[in-house]
Design a protein around this motif. Structure first.
Motif, short mmCIF file in Angstrom:
data_model
loop_
_atom_site.label_atom_id
_atom_site.label_comp_id
_atom_site.label_asym_id
_atom_site.label_seq_id
_atom_site.Cartn_x
_atom_site.Cartn_y
_atom_site.Cartn_z
N PHE A 21 0.79 -1.06 0.12
CA PHE A 21 0.15 0.04 -0.21
C PHE A 21 0.78 1.31 0.17
N SER A 22 2.07 1.11 0.14
CA SER A 22 3.10 2.27 0.17
C SER A 22 2.91 2.74 -1.24
N GLY A 23 3.10 4.09 -1.09
CA GLY A 23 3.16 5.00 -2.26
C GLY A 23 4.59 5.05 -3.09
N ARG A 24 5.69 4.73 -2.40
CA ARG A 24 6.83 4.53 -2.99
C ARG A 24 7.01 3.10 -3.70
N ALA A 25 6.26 2.12 -3.03
CA ALA A 25 6.24 0.69 -3.56
C ALA A 25 5.49 0.60 -4.86
N VAL A 47 7.52 -11.36 -3.90
CA VAL A 47 7.12 -11.88 -2.67
C VAL A 47 6.44 -11.11 -1.78
N LEU A 48 5.20 -11.14 -1.33
CA LEU A 48 4.31 -10.18 -0.35
C LEU A 48 4.93 -10.56 0.97
N LEU A 49 5.60 -9.72 1.59
CA LEU A 49 5.91 -10.04 3.09
C LEU A 49 4.91 -9.95 4.15
N ASP A 50 4.80 -10.11 5.30
CA ASP A 50 3.99 -9.95 6.43
C ASP A 50 3.93 -8.44 6.77
N ASP A 51 2.67 -8.05 7.13
CA ASP A 51 2.68 -6.52 7.60
C ASP A 51 1.18 -6.54 8.45
N GLY A 52 1.13 -7.44 9.28
CA GLY A 52 0.14 -7.55 10.34
C GLY A 52 -1.13 -7.93 9.32
N LEU A 53 -2.04 -7.19 10.10
CA LEU A 53 -3.56 -7.51 9.71
C LEU A 53 -3.54 -6.95 8.01
N ALA A 54 -2.70 -5.93 7.89
CA ALA A 54 -2.65 -5.55 6.32
C ALA A 54 -2.46 -6.30 5.34
N THR A 55 -1.70 -7.63 5.81
CA THR A 55 -1.52 -8.56 5.15
C THR A 55 -2.73 -9.14 4.54
N LEU A 56 -3.76 -9.37 5.49
CA LEU A 56 -5.06 -10.09 4.98
C LEU A 56 -5.97 -9.31 4.23
#
Length: 320
Positions: free
Chosen positions: A76-80, A94-103
């Protein structure tokens, strides 16, 4: 070609190191975004303890090239999203863990192609919505080509897992194998451990109610309190004056600082992804207990959908 990871939070950084340890990434440069004391403390501690082989950490504002594989901490990062749109796509993402944001992210990827990749509760303008919609379109297109994988220590609901497989995003689970292999951490001196929360600082939970709950615990036994990195300053000031509270302020995620928990320890916390991480990390050892937020504690800023999301996602359906 060396793989590249981009981390903007402590959990994202730990997830990148776990992905390298698990072999999901080859030799990797993990780029750590500056500006966060907690993130830098986590990086320094990881270096001290020993990184996975063929892993380097770089502190930089630049995401840089995408590498053979690109491990992304925050889609969700603007840079990314800008890098996703403006550079040649890597062989794999590869989508890494970012807490509930991952779900939340996995749910969005299973939705319409024009649905923007935006954080929950975000209220962006038209330009950002369009930008995030294009990023979502590209990520879904790469998934259809078999070039996107999610890597997480969180339990993903079976229904969501089935949907992610249909859109081409396999989910690989991990159990913090790299963390488990690190040297032992001294256990907390207090048997009762309380994890701090950002819910008070964010204006979602009443401060007085929260302090009253903590006071009830400390009347029974002394506690070790591990503050959240966005803890309410007033709460911390009052806890420092309480002789029954030992504040442990290390600027490290609990996945690192509480590696030494034993079966004699009890961990209490309001809804937090740290509960899930610690359960995965320790297995059937310490008692790790999630505490549901009573209805009277919520403030007007916490709408019903958010209350349910926080409680059910982390604590389970019985807390809905």
């Amino acid at each position: 070609m060396t793989d590249l990871a981009w981390a903007e939070s402590p959990l994202q950084l730990l997830s990148a190191l776990e992905a390298r340890h698990a072999g999901l990434l080859g030799p990797v440069e993990v780029r750590v975004r500056p500006g966060s004391d907690a993130l830098h403390a986590t990086a320094r501690e990881a270096i001290r303890l020993g990184l996975p082989p063929k892993t380097t950490l770089t502190f930089t504002e630049r995401i840089g090239r995408t590498g053979a594989a690109w491990a992304l901490g925050d889609a969700f990062s603007g840079r990314a999203q800008g890098r996703m749109l403006l550079s040649r796509a890597p062989e794999r993402i590869v989508l890494l863990d970012d807490g509930l944001a991952t779900l939340h992210l996995l749910g969005l990827l299973c939705g319409p192609w024009k649905q923007p990749l935006l954080r929950a509760r975000a209220r962006p303008g038209a330009v950002r919505r369009g930008f995030s919609a294009l990023a979502g379109h590209r990520l879904r297109a790469l998934a259809r080509q078999g070039r996107v994988t999610a890597f997480t220590g969180l339990p993903v609901p079976a229904q969501l897992l089935a949907r992610t497989r249909r859109v081409g995003v396999p989910v690989i689970s991990h159990e913090f194998s790299w963390l488990r292999a690190l040297p032992d951490e001294p256990p907390p001196v207090r048997r009762c451990v309380v994890l701090g929360t950002s819910l008070v600082a964010n204006g979602l939970v009443d401060r007085g109610a929260y302090l009253g709950w903590l006071g009830g615990i400390t009347e029974e036994e002394p506690v070790a309190y591990y503050p959240h990195r966005r803890e309410c300053p007033r709460v911390l000031a009052l806890l420092r004056e309480d002789p029954a509270v030992t504040l442990v302020e290390r600027d490290l995620p609990v996945e690192l600082s509480l590696r030494g928990l034993t079966p004699e320890h009890r961990v209490l916390s309001l809804p937090s992804t740290a509960l899930t991480s610690l359960r995965v990390l320790h297995g059937p050892g310490p008692r790790i207990e999630g505490v549901g937020v009573p209805a009277a504690w919520w403030t007007e800023r916490a709408d019903p959908a958010l209350r349910t999301h926080l409680s059910v996602s982390v604590l389970g359906p019985e807390f809905a």
